[in-house]
Scaffold this active site. Structure first.
Site, short mmCIF file in Angstrom:
data_model
loop_
_atom_site.label_atom_id
_atom_site.label_comp_id
_atom_site.label_asym_id
_atom_site.label_seq_id
_atom_site.Cartn_x
_atom_site.Cartn_y
_atom_site.Cartn_z
N ASP A 74 0.84 -1.17 -0.13
CA ASP A 74 0.15 0.07 -0.03
C ASP A 74 0.89 1.22 -0.03
O ASP A 74 1.93 1.25 0.54
CB ASP A 74 -0.88 -0.03 1.29
CG ASP A 74 -1.99 1.02 1.29
OD1 ASP A 74 -2.72 1.21 0.44
OD2 ASP A 74 -1.90 1.93 2.09
N GLU A 117 1.75 -0.23 -4.85
CA GLU A 117 0.73 0.94 -5.34
C GLU A 117 1.31 2.01 -5.69
O GLU A 117 1.95 2.89 -5.12
CB GLU A 117 -0.40 1.17 -4.10
CG GLU A 117 -1.66 2.00 -4.59
CD GLU A 117 -2.32 2.55 -3.39
OE1 GLU A 117 -3.50 2.97 -3.72
OE2 GLU A 117 -1.82 2.58 -2.25
#
Length: 624
Positions: free
Chosen positions: A334, A363
């Site tokens: 993330d 990400e």
């Protein structure tokens, strides 16, 4: 009076001298690990002042941070056999913990991660299926079940995923990426689990560590893979360490109190600027760099200081622990581009050294191919600055941007309609490895593809977009519920609306899309299943070369090919039928005169002209 005070002092001293170790992290390790020197963290009241530290394992180093409630003891496990080893604090060795070495499974280091042969099914556990209603609310956790609140907890869990693995398998997906499952004790919106309060334990509302490992085992029994969502950039304000930090510098803290009119969990909070592009800007100011790299994502997510060796090592060991414990097949990271550049590169390199064949996707929510490429391993862009993350895979957000607009543009302009797709792939020269890009229509943070904010339940557009995702270069990812046309509008109702409950995942649901889809849901589902299962066994769609043609009449044509196999893809975004002159595609056809459209199973004559209906895609197998 003096005797009373003396008694208090003696009592306090006695209490301190018997202070117990309350936590030990990591709780165990394995034999034969590349990462053989393990930094064991002990936590307990005044633990650093309890006297001599001894261990049945050789002690390499002892670090006492500024908070005496912590000890970091580096022990050597190389050459040691499986078994229980004591780590003790104090001369009498009464205050001790058992640190267990487990036998590492054969072949663990060499395990293969997910790759472009896979299709990843993204699940948000709280909204997918409730397999165990007994854990919907837990006394020790602040956020309780409230299914009527789109931002509340709805009760989905790991058992719910396990119960529906056959559905995902039959759909044709080969891997599952679950949004985080570790404990998140926020009082509100904890269901997304990105503000974690304990990095070594699954949230009890989702299940247990053992159940998570069972999920991996169940997937492996089906020859499927499990990808864990990890968050090295930050954790939650309710993380147990936030109540008693090992040192002030464990998290980033600011002295200028920017945004200090808000209610923040600690003094010194400052919000991230969210300008990830600053990270690669050769002209960036130190001020902008500071807020881009060190600012908090939100006030409930303290930003971790990866420049502090104890922090970075804690994060590395935690990730390795989960990979080994659960037998994972990969990671999704993330907010990768929000991390400190050197810290996240060192973190990634350590994971890849332990598991050289595993895959990690970061990400990289940026809107420029050069900036996305910057974060991928061996990037020609990052090489200009002598920077290399060693991160194998990044997310193709520019393709996602194009998908969210192109199918609304039914008249092709110079840079509209299917030209958006073409131009995205023109920039593939910027990437080190285009096969290792994650391609997707939507995920848990973006608008739903079929939602009212985008394509408003238009199955024809879904078919065009899914055809693209499953036949272009890269590793496709689909978001749970997209395969049944699930709706939602983030722009109007926020994140909770794009994370609706999968119908049939809860006992008593009026409709069950797992077993009895509506006619409309079935049209989405049947198309998805056909394409996914075709792709699963067509290796040229995994690693074949990519040959594209400039779109004409809003119709896009490309080929995937290698020395043994060839597939032609036609995506007609024009509402009207178009007639294609096959002579233009002679290079791609390579003298092939006929092929089979795998969607309709019709044999097609590929000499002369080919009529393609409006808003239709063809996936033509040229090997049949």
């Amino acid at each position: 009076m003096r005797h009373w005070l003396l008694g208090l002092i003696v009592f306090a001293f006695a209490k301190a001298s018997t202070a117990q170790i309350q936590r030990m992290e990591p709780p165990n390790w394995w034999t034969g690990m590349e990462y053989s020197q393990v930094e064991v963290m002990l936590y307990g009241n005044d633990i650093a002042n309890q006297g001599e530290v001894t261990s049945d394992l050789p002690i390499v180093n002892i670090t006492k941070p500024e908070n005496p409630n912590y000890l970091f003891i580096t022990v050597e496990t190389a050459g040691k056999s499986a078994g229980d080893y004591k780590i003790s604090v104090g001369k009498k060795k009464a205050n001790s913990k058992t640190f267990r070495l487990e036998n590492r499974e054969s072949g663990s280091k060499e395990r293969e991660g997910f790759d472009s042969s896979d299709v990843i099914y993204l699940v948000m556990p709280d909204r997918f299926a409730n397999g165990d209603p007994s854990n919907d609310s837990v006394d020790s956790m602040a956020d309780k079940l409230n299914r009527s609140d789109r931002n509340g907890r709805h009760g989905g869990d790991i058992q719910g995923i396990i119960d529906h693995l056959d559905y995902i398998d039959e759909l044709g997906a080969t891997a599952i990426w679950s949004t985080p499952l570790l404990e998140d004790n926020d009082a509100r919106t904890s269901y997304h689990t990105y503000a974690q309060s304990d990095l070594y334990n699954v949230d009890p509302r989702y299940g247990t560590n053992e159940l998570y490992r069972k999920l991996a085992d169940e997937l492996h029994a089906r020859e499927m893979k499990l990808i864990m969502d990890v968050v090295p950039n930050h954790w939650g304000a309710t993380h147990w360490m936030m109540q008693d930090l090992p040192m002030k510098s464990w998290i980033h803290q600011f002295d200028d109190y920017k945004d200090s009119d808000r209610d923040f969990p600690v003094d010194g909070y400052a919000n991230s600027s969210y300008r990830q592009s600053v990270q690669m800007d050769p002209n960036a100011s130190e001020y902008d760099m500071r807020y881009a790299e060190k600012g908090w994502f939100v006030s409930t997510m303290p930003d971790l200081n990866q420049e502090e060796p104890l922090v970075l090592n804690y994060l590395i060991q935690n990730t390795i622990w989960w990979l080994e414990y659960a037998g994972l097949d990969g990671l999704r990271v993330d907010t990768y581009a929000y991390n400190e550049k050197q810290g996240i590169a060192d973190w990634t390199k350590a994971i890849m050294k332990e598991y050289p064949n595993i895959n990690i996707v970061g990400e990289t929510w940026l809107h420029d191919q050069a900036q996305i490429s910057y974060w991928q391993k061996d990037s020609p862009v990052a090489a200009i600055q002598d920077y290399n993350t060693e991160l194998p895979s990044v997310m193709d957000f520019t393709l996602h941007d194009a998908i969210m607009e192109a199918f609304k543009e039914e008249e092709q302009g110079w840079d509209k309609g299917m030209v958006r797709m073409y131009e995205n792939f023109v920039n593939d020269f910027l990437y080190a490895d285009t096969d290792n890009l994650l391609v997707f229509m939507a995920n848990h943070d973006t608008n739903r593809f079929s939602g009212s904010g985008v394509y408003n339940n238009n199955v024809a557009n879904y078919k065009l977009a899914l055809t693209l995702i499953l036949t272009t270069r890269g590793t496709p990812q689909i978001y749970y519920g997209d395969e049944i046309g699930m709706m939602g509008d983030k722009s109007k109702l926020g994140d909770g609306d794009i994370r609706r409950d999968f119908p049939g995942g809860w006992k008593g649901d009026e409709q069950n899309a797992f077993t009895n889809p509506t006619a409309e849901q079935n049209e989405y589902q049947a198309f998805t299943k056909k394409l996914l299962n075709y792709r699963k066994n067509k290796s040229v769609l995994h690693t074949g070369k990519f040959l594209q043609y400039v779109p004409e009449q809003n119709c896009y044509v490309y080929f995937r090919h290698n020395d043994k196999s060839r597939v032609m893809v036609i995506i007609n975004n024009n509402p009207e039928a178009v007639s294609l002159d096959m002579n233009r595609f002679a290079e791609g056809l390579d003298n092939t005169q006929a092929g089979t459209d795998i969607i309709t199973n019709k044999e097609l004559n590929l000499s002369g002209k080919l009529e393609v209906a409006g808003k239709t895609s063809l996936v033509i197998d040229l090997d049949r």
